[in-house]
Motif scaffolding. Sequence first.
Motif, PDB file in Angstrom:
ATOM      1  N   SER A 172      31.433  37.198  32.747  1.00 56.72           N
ATOM      2  CA  SER A 172      32.379  37.852  33.488  1.00 56.72           C
ATOM      3  C   SER A 172      31.669  39.321  34.189  1.00 56.72           C
TER       4      SER A 172
ATOM      5  N   MET B  74      32.298  43.335  35.440  1.00 57.15           N
ATOM      6  CA  MET B  74      32.909  44.595  35.500  1.00 57.15           C
ATOM      7  C   MET B  74      32.343  45.688  36.330  1.00 57.15           C
TER       8      MET B  74
ATOM      9  N   GLN C 112      35.261  35.814  36.149  1.00 55.34           N
ATOM     10  CA  GLN C 112      36.267  36.762  36.244  1.00 55.34           C
ATOM     11  C   GLN C 112      35.600  38.080  36.720  1.00 55.34           C
TER      12      GLN C 112
ATOM     13  N   ILE D  98      36.359  42.454  37.157  1.00 52.12           N
ATOM     14  CA  ILE D  98      37.402  43.459  36.814  1.00 52.12           C
ATOM     15  C   ILE D  98      36.818  44.481  37.938  1.00 52.12           C
TER      16      ILE D  98
ATOM     17  N   VAL E 192      37.188  48.412  38.531  1.00 50.68           N
ATOM     18  CA  VAL E 192      37.727  49.946  38.134  1.00 50.68           C
ATOM     19  C   VAL E 192      37.637  50.930  39.324  1.00 50.68           C
TER      20      VAL E 192
ATOM     21  N   CYS F 238      40.932  41.353  38.383  1.00 54.07           N
ATOM     22  CA  CYS F 238      41.698  42.527  37.775  1.00 54.07           C
ATOM     23  C   CYS F 238      41.121  43.646  38.272  1.00 54.07           C
TER      24      CYS F 238
ATOM     25  N   VAL G   7      41.768  47.931  38.579  1.00 53.45           N
ATOM     26  CA  VAL G   7      42.348  48.913  37.906  1.00 53.45           C
ATOM     27  C   VAL G   7      42.276  50.124  38.704  1.00 53.45           C
TER      28      VAL G   7
ATOM     29  N   TYR H   1      44.108  44.883  46.045  1.00 52.24           N
ATOM     30  CA  TYR H   1      44.876  43.871  45.199  1.00 52.24           C
ATOM     31  C   TYR H   1      45.900  43.294  46.290  1.00 52.24           C
TER      32      TYR H   1
ATOM     33  N   TYR I  69      46.990  43.903  38.938  1.00 50.92           N
ATOM     34  CA  TYR I  69      46.738  45.395  38.966  1.00 50.92           C
ATOM     35  C   TYR I  69      47.267  45.998  37.869  1.00 50.92           C
ATOM     36  N   TYR I  70      46.440  46.858  37.439  1.00 50.09           N
ATOM     37  CA  TYR I  70      46.877  48.008  36.498  1.00 50.09           C
ATOM     38  C   TYR I  70      46.229  49.413  36.617  1.00 50.09           C
TER      39      TYR I  70
ATOM     40  N   THR J 125      40.530  45.226  29.116  1.00 48.12           N
ATOM     41  CA  THR J 125      39.230  44.406  29.418  1.00 48.12           C
ATOM     42  C   THR J 125      39.502  43.262  28.451  1.00 48.12           C
TER      43      THR J 125
ATOM     44  N   PHE K 292      41.747  40.269  29.375  1.00 48.05           N
ATOM     45  CA  PHE K 292      41.494  39.833  30.955  1.00 48.05           C
ATOM     46  C   PHE K 292      40.129  38.808  30.799  1.00 48.05           C
TER      47      PHE K 292
END
Length: 468
Positions: free
Chosen positions: A215, A217, A361, A363, A365, A386, A388, A406, A416-417, A460, A463
Amino acid sequence: MVNYFPSKGTGMRQIFFPVIFFIFSLSFSFNCIAKEEMHVGYRSISTWNSRENIRLDVGIWYPTRVEERDYVMDEYHMYVARNAPVFRIIDEKIAKPALQKHEEIRANAAKNKLSKKELQAQLDAVPLPYKKFPLLVISHASGLTRYSYHTLADLLVKRGYIVAVPMHSEDNSHNMRIFYSAKSFYQRAKQCSLAIDLLVQDKTFVQFIDTTKISFMGFGSGGTAGLLLAGAELSAERWLTYCDNYENTNSDNTNLWTFDITNLNKNLFCQNPVKAQVEQFSLGLQRSIQMKNQENFFFNNAFASKEIVLEKVRKILEFHVRWSKRNNPGLSAYVYEPPFLVPYLPPLATQYTYFDTRFKQFIFVSPALTMFFDIDKIQDGNLKFCIVGLEKDYFNVPEIQPRDLYEQLGKEKAAYYLLEDADLWSTQAPCYGVNMLVEMCKSVSDAERERILKNLFALTYAFIPHFE
């Protein structure tokens, strides 16, 4: 004194709750005894890219059985076991034949009275398959280092992950020469892919990494650099009309570094002096795309001319071969492609596609400059994203930059967070603020940072794929 017997009107809850709590506590204690604790190991591996004259250092956090010690790295206080062996768990599902072979080797060694050295050599010849850990590659934000997310890495390692953080050369706290340039995005994507190459080629880590669970990030510009790894491409087309939808409020202050953004709640990328800096980024990106197109044009023409020349050479040689066979029947003649007749070619074109199929995946941020990416180029429908948003990030405002990304990716691919009370600097580990800006280390209190990091870890962990 607690009454465990039901009184009138209370029902049976007073009986069941203490019993259930006792059983849960007992089972939890047995699990803690049976499951050995994972400690946090740390190791750094490096390589040198001779073509681009760039050194790459990758910090690796991984599970180990060795207890941690205190270390100070740059601005950060780390608690790790440096260069400790990796935590080994035999994969019993596929290890049965190897275990039986080990038993035979030990029985034979006892029978023949082999030395410990000879026994170990025979055991090493039949390696045991160990369980593999998921891998998370983190791209740090501009102005930070590979140590900046060690708190998040610690939490993940204790859940059975290996975390790799490449130090992005020329875009970190020590050197920001290519900050906010197209080269920084390309270079970040390349270094994240290279980090995986280093790990799977390393004799220590290759047997412990689950290559099906890799993944990505990224933070800030590190987040959007991950879009290149997913198959997107940099493009300036959206930027040309991007600010038409936002109010443009020019400021008398033209100095980006003294521009106060805390009192504004608008899209800063459409307001001077920030807009002026982004315009420079756009112009640089357009020039790099033009250069890429020119390189591809000359490259394709060179190959086309090569085929034309070779075809003429083949016809001439075929004529001479036929003439030789007719006049010299015993002659064996073959047609080669003489290198001296092939026209000189330009250097190989620079790599502009950074799509890495090993990442499944992503992520992002508080992703930056999302308006410069062509999301339609992402063709793999199995990728999951994902995004953030950080509530107190004034540059990458959650309702604008992260939300925009998003909506481009769509609800089917992305989630979406919003991380409350957080800015980009609060997601890093506690730091001293000696060589870095104090504001980057003191944007939130220690208690707030701890809460933010725990929430980020929970997000994290939920996900990315888990260690089994």
